[in-house]
Design a protein around this motif. Sequence first.
Motif, PDB file in Angstrom:
ATOM      1  N   GLY A 174       9.036   7.202  31.792  1.00 42.12           N
ATOM      2  CA  GLY A 174      10.837   7.276  32.253  1.00 42.12           C
ATOM      3  C   GLY A 174      11.488   6.481  31.273  1.00 42.12           C
ATOM      4  O   GLY A 174      12.697   6.190  31.661  1.00 42.12           O
ATOM      5  N   LYS A 175      10.907   5.931  30.141  1.00 39.99           N
ATOM      6  CA  LYS A 175      11.839   5.189  29.471  1.00 39.99           C
ATOM      7  C   LYS A 175      11.945   5.643  28.213  1.00 39.99           C
ATOM      8  O   LYS A 175      12.285   4.740  26.896  1.00 39.99           O
ATOM      9  N   LEU A 176      12.209   6.783  27.947  1.00 35.89           N
ATOM     10  CA  LEU A 176      12.420   7.364  26.692  1.00 35.89           C
ATOM     11  C   LEU A 176      14.025   7.180  26.093  1.00 35.89           C
ATOM     12  O   LEU A 176      14.777   7.543  27.071  1.00 35.89           O
ATOM     13  N   GLY A 177      14.328   6.614  24.996  1.00 36.28           N
ATOM     14  CA  GLY A 177      15.602   6.557  24.648  1.00 36.28           C
ATOM     15  C   GLY A 177      16.141   5.444  24.707  1.00 36.28           C
ATOM     16  O   GLY A 177      15.722   4.287  25.211  1.00 36.28           O
ATOM     17  N   GLY A 178      17.447   5.396  24.510  1.00 37.80           N
ATOM     18  CA  GLY A 178      18.097   3.986  24.724  1.00 37.80           C
ATOM     19  C   GLY A 178      17.596   2.914  24.017  1.00 37.80           C
ATOM     20  O   GLY A 178      17.439   2.872  22.573  1.00 37.80           O
ATOM     21  N   GLN A 179      17.593   1.756  24.575  1.00 37.15           N
ATOM     22  CA  GLN A 179      17.237   0.472  23.947  1.00 37.15           C
ATOM     23  C   GLN A 179      15.539   0.151  24.357  1.00 37.15           C
ATOM     24  O   GLN A 179      15.222  -0.876  24.166  1.00 37.15           O
ATOM     25  N   ARG A 180      15.031   1.174  24.984  1.00 39.34           N
ATOM     26  CA  ARG A 180      13.389   0.964  25.427  1.00 39.34           C
ATOM     27  C   ARG A 180      12.497   0.929  24.137  1.00 39.34           C
ATOM     28  O   ARG A 180      12.716   1.647  23.157  1.00 39.34           O
ATOM     29  N   LYS A 181      11.625  -0.357  24.362  1.00 40.43           N
ATOM     30  CA  LYS A 181      10.888  -0.402  23.242  1.00 40.43           C
ATOM     31  C   LYS A 181       9.464  -0.412  23.264  1.00 40.43           C
ATOM     32  O   LYS A 181       9.016  -0.777  24.484  1.00 40.43           O
ATOM     33  N   VAL A 182       8.791  -0.139  22.325  1.00 39.04           N
ATOM     34  CA  VAL A 182       7.041  -0.215  22.349  1.00 39.04           C
ATOM     35  C   VAL A 182       6.684  -1.963  22.345  1.00 39.04           C
ATOM     36  O   VAL A 182       7.179  -2.555  21.601  1.00 39.04           O
ATOM     37  N   PRO A 183       5.836  -2.420  23.412  1.00 41.37           N
ATOM     38  CA  PRO A 183       5.376  -3.854  23.248  1.00 41.37           C
ATOM     39  C   PRO A 183       4.705  -3.729  22.052  1.00 41.37           C
ATOM     40  O   PRO A 183       3.615  -3.089  22.004  1.00 41.37           O
ATOM     41  N   ARG A 184       4.916  -4.662  21.147  1.00 42.46           N
ATOM     42  CA  ARG A 184       4.076  -4.650  19.827  1.00 42.46           C
ATOM     43  C   ARG A 184       2.816  -5.323  20.167  1.00 42.46           C
ATOM     44  O   ARG A 184       1.834  -4.921  19.353  1.00 42.46           O
ATOM     45  N   LEU A 185       2.660  -6.552  20.855  1.00 38.33           N
ATOM     46  CA  LEU A 185       1.452  -7.138  21.151  1.00 38.33           C
ATOM     47  C   LEU A 185       1.259  -7.236  22.432  1.00 38.33           C
ATOM     48  O   LEU A 185       2.373  -7.481  23.351  1.00 38.33           O
ATOM     49  N   SER A 186      -0.082  -7.168  23.031  1.00 37.03           N
ATOM     50  CA  SER A 186      -0.193  -7.468  24.576  1.00 37.03           C
ATOM     51  C   SER A 186      -1.540  -8.168  24.784  1.00 37.03           C
ATOM     52  O   SER A 186      -2.462  -7.760  24.059  1.00 37.03           O
ATOM     53  N   ASN A 187      -1.449  -9.078  25.363  1.00 36.91           N
ATOM     54  CA  ASN A 187      -2.628  -9.945  25.729  1.00 36.91           C
ATOM     55  C   ASN A 187      -3.745  -9.238  26.652  1.00 36.91           C
ATOM     56  O   ASN A 187      -4.739  -9.635  26.902  1.00 36.91           O
ATOM     57  N   THR A 188      -3.306  -8.128  27.010  1.00 41.60           N
ATOM     58  CA  THR A 188      -4.275  -7.090  27.935  1.00 41.60           C
ATOM     59  C   THR A 188      -4.378  -5.912  27.286  1.00 41.60           C
ATOM     60  O   THR A 188      -3.780  -5.566  26.277  1.00 41.60           O
ATOM     61  N   ARG A 189      -4.999  -5.086  27.967  1.00 45.11           N
ATOM     62  CA  ARG A 189      -5.158  -3.574  27.308  1.00 45.11           C
ATOM     63  C   ARG A 189      -4.211  -2.611  27.860  1.00 45.11           C
ATOM     64  O   ARG A 189      -4.165  -1.400  27.554  1.00 45.11           O
TER      65      ARG A 189
ATOM     66  N   MET B 275       0.790  -1.152  -0.050  1.00 47.81           N
ATOM     67  CA  MET B 275      -0.114  -0.038  -0.039  1.00 47.81           C
ATOM     68  C   MET B 275       0.931   1.152   0.020  1.00 47.81           C
ATOM     69  O   MET B 275       0.432   2.414   0.013  1.00 47.81           O
ATOM     70  N   ASP B 276       2.112   1.047  -0.230  1.00 50.80           N
ATOM     71  CA  ASP B 276       2.883   2.237  -0.281  1.00 50.80           C
ATOM     72  C   ASP B 276       3.013   3.358   0.695  1.00 50.80           C
ATOM     73  O   ASP B 276       2.636   4.254   0.872  1.00 50.80           O
ATOM     74  N   CYS B 277       3.018   2.554   2.189  1.00 49.25           N
ATOM     75  CA  CYS B 277       2.961   3.455   3.206  1.00 49.25           C
ATOM     76  C   CYS B 277       4.131   2.923   4.162  1.00 49.25           C
ATOM     77  O   CYS B 277       4.655   1.788   3.955  1.00 49.25           O
ATOM     78  N   SER B 278       4.297   3.539   5.246  1.00 48.50           N
ATOM     79  CA  SER B 278       5.299   3.151   6.381  1.00 48.50           C
ATOM     80  C   SER B 278       4.845   3.400   7.750  1.00 48.50           C
ATOM     81  O   SER B 278       4.228   4.546   7.752  1.00 48.50           O
ATOM     82  N   VAL B 279       5.454   3.005   8.728  1.00 43.52           N
ATOM     83  CA  VAL B 279       4.934   3.051  10.223  1.00 43.52           C
ATOM     84  C   VAL B 279       6.073   3.407  10.890  1.00 43.52           C
ATOM     85  O   VAL B 279       7.163   3.124  10.754  1.00 43.52           O
ATOM     86  N   VAL B 280       5.872   4.231  11.945  1.00 46.55           N
ATOM     87  CA  VAL B 280       6.887   4.707  12.949  1.00 46.55           C
ATOM     88  C   VAL B 280       6.986   3.767  13.946  1.00 46.55           C
ATOM     89  O   VAL B 280       7.742   3.248  14.404  1.00 46.55           O
ATOM     90  N   ASN B 281       5.877   3.328  14.512  1.00 45.80           N
ATOM     91  CA  ASN B 281       5.607   2.488  15.648  1.00 45.80           C
ATOM     92  C   ASN B 281       4.227   1.913  15.825  1.00 45.80           C
ATOM     93  O   ASN B 281       3.215   2.632  15.175  1.00 45.80           O
ATOM     94  N   TYR B 282       3.993   0.680  16.578  1.00 46.82           N
ATOM     95  CA  TYR B 282       2.393   0.282  16.401  1.00 46.82           C
ATOM     96  C   TYR B 282       2.524  -0.567  17.731  1.00 46.82           C
ATOM     97  O   TYR B 282       3.508  -1.082  18.288  1.00 46.82           O
ATOM     98  N   THR B 283       1.197  -0.708  18.237  1.00 40.34           N
ATOM     99  CA  THR B 283       0.865  -1.689  19.346  1.00 40.34           C
ATOM    100  C   THR B 283      -0.412  -2.331  19.070  1.00 40.34           C
ATOM    101  O   THR B 283      -1.095  -1.564  18.358  1.00 40.34           O
ATOM    102  N   ALA B 284      -1.013  -3.433  19.424  1.00 42.69           N
ATOM    103  CA  ALA B 284      -2.020  -4.006  19.341  1.00 42.69           C
ATOM    104  C   ALA B 284      -2.642  -4.727  20.452  1.00 42.69           C
ATOM    105  O   ALA B 284      -1.551  -5.173  21.420  1.00 42.69           O
ATOM    106  N   ALA B 285      -3.763  -4.876  20.821  1.00 43.05           N
ATOM    107  CA  ALA B 285      -4.219  -5.790  21.885  1.00 43.05           C
ATOM    108  C   ALA B 285      -5.739  -6.079  21.745  1.00 43.05           C
ATOM    109  O   ALA B 285      -6.175  -5.602  20.666  1.00 43.05           O
ATOM    110  N   PRO B 286      -6.446  -6.984  22.631  1.00 46.28           N
ATOM    111  CA  PRO B 286      -7.606  -7.438  22.314  1.00 46.28           C
ATOM    112  C   PRO B 286      -8.645  -6.363  22.878  1.00 46.28           C
ATOM    113  O   PRO B 286      -8.424  -5.636  23.665  1.00 46.28           O
TER     114      PRO B 286
END
Length: 508
Positions: free
Chosen positions: A483-498, A399-410
């Motif tokens: 308090g986790k901005l920067g370095g190697q801190r990452k956004v959880p891609r998927l979570s089984n909770t909200r 679809m010729d688009c790109s993402v910066v970050n994402y997360t998903a949950a049920p």
Amino acid sequence: MNITPLVRPYFLHKAASVRSWRGRIRQVQLEQLQWLLSRGASTRWGREHGLGPMSGRVIEHAYDDLRRAVPSVQSYPDIRDLVMRMVDGEPDVLWPGVTRRFAQSSGTSDGKSKYIPITRDSLRVNHYEGGTQAVAQYLSLYPDSRLFSGKGFILGGSYANELTLHPGVKVGDLSATLIDCINPLANLVRVPSKKLALMPDWEEKLPLLIESSMRRDVTNISGVPSWFLTVLKGVMKRAGAGCIHDVWPHLEVFFHGGISMAPYREQYARITRPGMRYLESYNASEGFFAVQDTIDSPGMLLLLGNGVFYEFVPLSDIDSDRPTIIPSWEVEQGEVYSIVITACNGLWRYTPGDTVRIESADPLRITIAGRTKCFINAFGEELMVENAEAAMTRVCRDMDCSVVNYTAAPVYASDNSRGRHEWLIEFDREPSSLDAFAAALDSALQELNSDYQAKRAHGIFLDPLTVVKGRPGIFNDWLASTGKLGGQRKVPRLSNTRTPIDDILRLN
């Protein structure tokens, strides 16, 4: 001055040494285990678990000794009290000597942070040796490299200096310790300065990183893809350049890890010239485990001789009280396992929480499948991170688009609706239709995951997924709020909770 020809023989020797492991996985790993057990015997943990002197012991008995001492897999809550004794300065707890450095990792289910010990042995035998192997494999794969004709830009994190711990103890990102303890000679071939690299405030640090690096001759960059993309775009904007090679004409390789590169490849392709090279590594807080050693085939070579003994739990047994645990020489190609380590940082039969797919059993190559706790299985769909990354990459390409970050949950069923998955996505380049993007993503996930497809079939159990467009910078703002901005801190891609999607949505 290009010193690559002078140092290449040393690195090629290192690269050749790991090739000698082929056909010898069991022997190499048992040698590592015997050394680990001999070091652990003198610790509080070793005495409590019945480890005796290893001198004169037959190497084939080492695995029996480990299984007798630790009958099952351990997670962080099992060792937290012992780790905190190490933090308080007690010697010889999980590993010989006093440990003064700890990598602060993601919190456990009880909300408390994890402090992963970084011992002198783990720095020397594992982390720095792993970094050396990454360079060695790269130079082995690319004989034309001029890697050491310029500077390496290493993007690291910082110490959590707001913590009040035992005097002399340092806690923070693993990368902060690696930069802080690096051989001074390495500082001659890297940027930024140690003082700048370890600055904790990323809002202050980012513009300084840009200014300090844009006039240097950078030949290689190392870091997490999502964070480095922000830095590279900042450098290009500051320089008025349309391509990062307009600023660093000799840039040749990105040593990356931490998260999947797949969703970011198209963005990197847009800001780099054709021929840019990429080399992946698996360097976690718990250890440097694997590095890419081929160009065309998937998988990273598991580093069998770097102070780590590897075991694996089949995916079907992850939640079992008595899981099947197999050594590295018994894994099967194509299977997915939870990785278990015994390592020279005092982690004994410990699970870091990662799942890996065996791409080749000998030589032992893996790809990261996801996290044992980073999935969605709220409706029996067993959606893993590798499915999400592959689907996202495919749909963005189509679809010729790109993402910066994402997360998903049920989203759970109500009186008027079935359950579904909700995706919060920050786009770098938006699709022409968000509804069409959501439909394509839903379709791709069904193709990649038969369990998700079964739950989506005929709309009986699950409704189609929905996509919420995140405003620019929303994920960085959320990381900063934790308090986790920067370095190697990452956004959880998927979570089984909200959690954490509801917290992020409140900032949208």
